[in-house]
Design a protein around this motif. Structure first.
Motif, PDB file in Angstrom:
ATOM      1  N   LYS A  88      33.119 -23.546  -2.042  1.00  0.00           N
ATOM      2  CA  LYS A  88      32.668 -23.510  -0.660  1.00  0.00           C
ATOM      3  C   LYS A  88      31.713 -22.340  -0.461  1.00  0.00           C
ATOM      4  O   LYS A  88      32.057 -21.201  -0.779  1.00  0.00           O
ATOM      5  CB  LYS A  88      33.906 -23.343   0.234  1.00  0.00           C
ATOM      6  CG  LYS A  88      33.643 -23.427   1.696  1.00  0.00           C
ATOM      7  CD  LYS A  88      34.975 -23.444   2.434  1.00  0.00           C
ATOM      8  CE  LYS A  88      34.760 -23.393   3.924  1.00  0.00           C
ATOM      9  NZ  LYS A  88      36.025 -23.432   4.662  1.00  0.00           N
TER      10      LYS A  88
ATOM     11  N   VAL B 236      23.497 -20.845   4.499  1.00  0.00           N
ATOM     12  CA  VAL B 236      23.841 -22.131   3.892  1.00  0.00           C
ATOM     13  C   VAL B 236      25.360 -22.339   3.915  1.00  0.00           C
ATOM     14  O   VAL B 236      26.118 -21.439   3.573  1.00  0.00           O
ATOM     15  CB  VAL B 236      23.301 -22.182   2.439  1.00  0.00           C
ATOM     16  CG1 VAL B 236      23.935 -23.310   1.647  1.00  0.00           C
ATOM     17  CG2 VAL B 236      21.778 -22.309   2.449  1.00  0.00           C
ATOM     18  N   ASN B 237      25.766 -23.533   4.347  1.00  0.00           N
ATOM     19  CA  ASN B 237      27.178 -23.923   4.331  1.00  0.00           C
ATOM     20  C   ASN B 237      27.312 -25.230   3.551  1.00  0.00           C
ATOM     21  O   ASN B 237      26.772 -26.246   3.964  1.00  0.00           O
ATOM     22  CB  ASN B 237      27.708 -24.136   5.756  1.00  0.00           C
ATOM     23  CG  ASN B 237      27.793 -22.824   6.509  1.00  0.00           C
ATOM     24  OD1 ASN B 237      28.691 -22.017   6.270  1.00  0.00           O
ATOM     25  ND2 ASN B 237      26.831 -22.593   7.390  1.00  0.00           N
ATOM     26  N   ILE B 238      27.994 -25.145   2.417  1.00  0.00           N
ATOM     27  CA  ILE B 238      28.148 -26.327   1.565  1.00  0.00           C
ATOM     28  C   ILE B 238      29.553 -26.320   0.979  1.00  0.00           C
ATOM     29  O   ILE B 238      30.060 -25.273   0.574  1.00  0.00           O
ATOM     30  CB  ILE B 238      27.121 -26.295   0.393  1.00  0.00           C
ATOM     31  CG1 ILE B 238      25.686 -26.480   0.904  1.00  0.00           C
ATOM     32  CG2 ILE B 238      27.447 -27.367  -0.652  1.00  0.00           C
ATOM     33  CD1 ILE B 238      24.624 -26.295  -0.169  1.00  0.00           C
ATOM     34  N   GLU B 239      30.176 -27.493   0.949  1.00  0.00           N
ATOM     35  CA  GLU B 239      31.446 -27.639   0.236  1.00  0.00           C
ATOM     36  C   GLU B 239      31.290 -28.699  -0.826  1.00  0.00           C
ATOM     37  O   GLU B 239      30.734 -29.761  -0.562  1.00  0.00           O
ATOM     38  CB  GLU B 239      32.555 -28.068   1.201  1.00  0.00           C
ATOM     39  CG  GLU B 239      33.147 -26.919   1.979  1.00  0.00           C
ATOM     40  CD  GLU B 239      34.359 -27.337   2.801  1.00  0.00           C
ATOM     41  OE1 GLU B 239      35.326 -27.857   2.208  1.00  0.00           O
ATOM     42  OE2 GLU B 239      34.299 -27.154   4.031  1.00  0.00           O
ATOM     43  N   ILE B 240      31.771 -28.421  -2.009  1.00  0.00           N
ATOM     44  CA  ILE B 240      31.749 -29.412  -3.091  1.00  0.00           C
ATOM     45  C   ILE B 240      33.148 -29.478  -3.689  1.00  0.00           C
ATOM     46  O   ILE B 240      33.714 -28.455  -4.091  1.00  0.00           O
ATOM     47  CB  ILE B 240      30.710 -29.030  -4.170  1.00  0.00           C
ATOM     48  CG1 ILE B 240      29.296 -28.970  -3.546  1.00  0.00           C
ATOM     49  CG2 ILE B 240      30.746 -30.032  -5.331  1.00  0.00           C
ATOM     50  CD1 ILE B 240      28.208 -28.483  -4.497  1.00  0.00           C
TER      51      ILE B 240
ATOM     52  N   ILE C 198      20.756 -31.989  -5.666  1.00  0.00           N
ATOM     53  CA  ILE C 198      20.057 -31.076  -4.749  1.00  0.00           C
ATOM     54  C   ILE C 198      18.576 -31.368  -4.857  1.00  0.00           C
ATOM     55  O   ILE C 198      18.015 -31.348  -5.951  1.00  0.00           O
ATOM     56  CB  ILE C 198      20.344 -29.607  -5.108  1.00  0.00           C
ATOM     57  CG1 ILE C 198      21.842 -29.325  -4.986  1.00  0.00           C
ATOM     58  CG2 ILE C 198      19.542 -28.671  -4.213  1.00  0.00           C
ATOM     59  CD1 ILE C 198      22.256 -28.000  -5.563  1.00  0.00           C
TER      60      ILE C 198
ATOM     61  N   ARG D 121      26.289 -37.821  -3.598  1.00  0.00           N
ATOM     62  CA  ARG D 121      25.832 -37.119  -2.402  1.00  0.00           C
ATOM     63  C   ARG D 121      24.555 -36.366  -2.736  1.00  0.00           C
ATOM     64  O   ARG D 121      24.425 -35.814  -3.826  1.00  0.00           O
ATOM     65  CB  ARG D 121      26.917 -36.130  -1.961  1.00  0.00           C
ATOM     66  CG  ARG D 121      26.578 -35.302  -0.748  1.00  0.00           C
ATOM     67  CD  ARG D 121      27.849 -34.861  -0.029  1.00  0.00           C
ATOM     68  NE  ARG D 121      28.682 -33.986  -0.825  1.00  0.00           N
ATOM     69  CZ  ARG D 121      28.862 -32.684  -0.568  1.00  0.00           C
ATOM     70  NH1 ARG D 121      28.295 -32.118   0.472  1.00  0.00           N
ATOM     71  NH2 ARG D 121      29.645 -31.946  -1.332  1.00  0.00           N
TER      72      ARG D 121
ATOM     73  N   ILE E 225      22.016 -33.304  -1.272  1.00  0.00           N
ATOM     74  CA  ILE E 225      21.803 -32.216  -0.317  1.00  0.00           C
ATOM     75  C   ILE E 225      20.313 -31.895  -0.346  1.00  0.00           C
ATOM     76  O   ILE E 225      19.757 -31.640  -1.408  1.00  0.00           O
ATOM     77  CB  ILE E 225      22.633 -30.968  -0.719  1.00  0.00           C
ATOM     78  CG1 ILE E 225      24.132 -31.279  -0.629  1.00  0.00           C
ATOM     79  CG2 ILE E 225      22.255 -29.771   0.152  1.00  0.00           C
ATOM     80  CD1 ILE E 225      25.025 -30.168  -1.159  1.00  0.00           C
TER      81      ILE E 225
ATOM     82  N   VAL F 134      19.758 -25.954   4.501  1.00  0.00           N
ATOM     83  CA  VAL F 134      20.200 -27.325   4.261  1.00  0.00           C
ATOM     84  C   VAL F 134      19.710 -28.138   5.452  1.00  0.00           C
ATOM     85  O   VAL F 134      20.095 -27.872   6.588  1.00  0.00           O
ATOM     86  CB  VAL F 134      21.738 -27.421   4.156  1.00  0.00           C
ATOM     87  CG1 VAL F 134      22.171 -28.870   4.037  1.00  0.00           C
ATOM     88  CG2 VAL F 134      22.228 -26.616   2.960  1.00  0.00           C
TER      89      VAL F 134
ATOM     90  N   GLN G 160      22.077 -34.047   4.529  1.00  0.00           N
ATOM     91  CA  GLN G 160      22.968 -34.448   3.449  1.00  0.00           C
ATOM     92  C   GLN G 160      23.162 -35.942   3.593  1.00  0.00           C
ATOM     93  O   GLN G 160      23.328 -36.456   4.689  1.00  0.00           O
ATOM     94  CB  GLN G 160      24.323 -33.748   3.554  1.00  0.00           C
ATOM     95  CG  GLN G 160      24.226 -32.248   3.479  1.00  0.00           C
ATOM     96  CD  GLN G 160      25.503 -31.604   2.952  1.00  0.00           C
ATOM     97  OE1 GLN G 160      26.154 -32.144   2.075  1.00  0.00           O
ATOM     98  NE2 GLN G 160      25.856 -30.462   3.517  1.00  0.00           N
TER      99      GLN G 160
END
Ligand code: ADP
Ligand code: ADP
Length: 229
Positions: free
Chosen positions: A2, A23-27, A35, A208, A210, A217, A220
């Motif tokens: 995260k 940037v806020n990303i969860e994988i 990407i 997915r 991004i 970002v 998505q």
């Protein structure tokens, strides 16, 4: 993993560049994420940050529950070697070492005994179809074969995640597709894959995508087949 309000600013003389901006990303474990975005939008910085090769200027990076944002290079190196495999556009193999030795090097970092290293290297060479070239040098292989060696090196230590920076950028379409199929097979076995690509066709292998623009970002998207699942 995260990323929370993550920012990376490069300061060079009088120029300040926000390569990543809030940037806020969860994988999740087992995801396959692409990407995309124009040159200079921050893709490599994002991948290097996820790969712990670069540290954020501010914000959090939670990796399996640990906030690694403030970790020292030494602490990051331990996590990186254990958990993350890297694949690059230019393969990044060591020219003076054979195929088997290039792959084995990734295990020497893990302090695995020689006999076990040999078994693991043979197994992974079979898996990516390069066993017949074990004693060759990288310069004696095609680009597609070199990338297979790089894939083998990235997973021989049972890394949980592969980070791929334009892995098909230097390959013709047939070899590029081969590499994508290999990544897909690894993902099917549970390996997390995060890949930078300029190819919409190759991004389609990911569940997915991004999209980055100017360090943000901006979108998505999830592949249609998955949305209805
Ligand atoms: P991409 O991979 O999408 O092409 P990068 O992550 O390489 O983008 O770069 C994002 C921005 O950060 C660009 O404006 C780039 O010029 C800048 N940048 C990248 N690395 C450095 C660095 N080491 N020093 C200063 N600026 C950098
Ligand atoms: P060391 O601490 O022995 O110098 P690193 O921490 O640099 O090793 O490397 C750990 C892992 O990260 C290796 O699998 C290596 O391939 C990868 N790696 C680190 N930095 C880079 C880089 N700049 N280019 C390519 N691979 C890298």
């Amino acid at each position: 993993l995260k990323l929370h309000n993550l920012t990376r600013v490069y300061q060079t003389e009088d120029v300040e560049t926000s390569a990543l901006n809030n940037v806020n990303i969860e994988i999740a474990q087992g995801e396959f994420v692409a990407i995309m975005g124009p040159s200079g939008c921050g893709k490599s910085t994002l991948l290097n940050t996820i790969g712990m090769l670069d540290s954020p200027s501010s914000g959090d990076y939670i990796f399996y529950g640990e906030n690694v944002a403030g970790y020292s290079e030494k602490q990051l190196s331990v996590i990186r070697k254990k958990s993350i495999g890297f694949i690059f556009q230019n393969f990044n193999l060591i020219d003076e070492l054979t195929v088997a030795e290039n792959i084995e090097l990734a295990l020497i970092y893990h302090n695995i005994p020689a006999a076990e290293r040999k078994t693991k290297v043979e197994k992974v060479m079979d898996k990516v179809g390069i066993a017949h070239r074990a004693k060759h040098l990288p310069s004696q292989l095609s680009g597609g074969q070199q990338q297979r060696v790089a894939v083998a090196r990235a997973v021989v230590g049972d890394q949980k995640m592969i980070l791929a920076d334009e892995p098909t950028g230097n390959l013709d379409s047939a070899h590029g597709q081969e590499v994508m199929e290999m990544l897909q097979a690894l993902n099917d076995e549970g390996t997390t894959i995060v890949m930078v690509t300029h190819s919409p066709a190759h991004a389609d292998y990911a569940r997915r995508t991004i999209n980055l623009f100017d360090g943000h970002v901006v979108a998505q998207s999830v592949r249609a087949a998955e949305q209805t699942a």
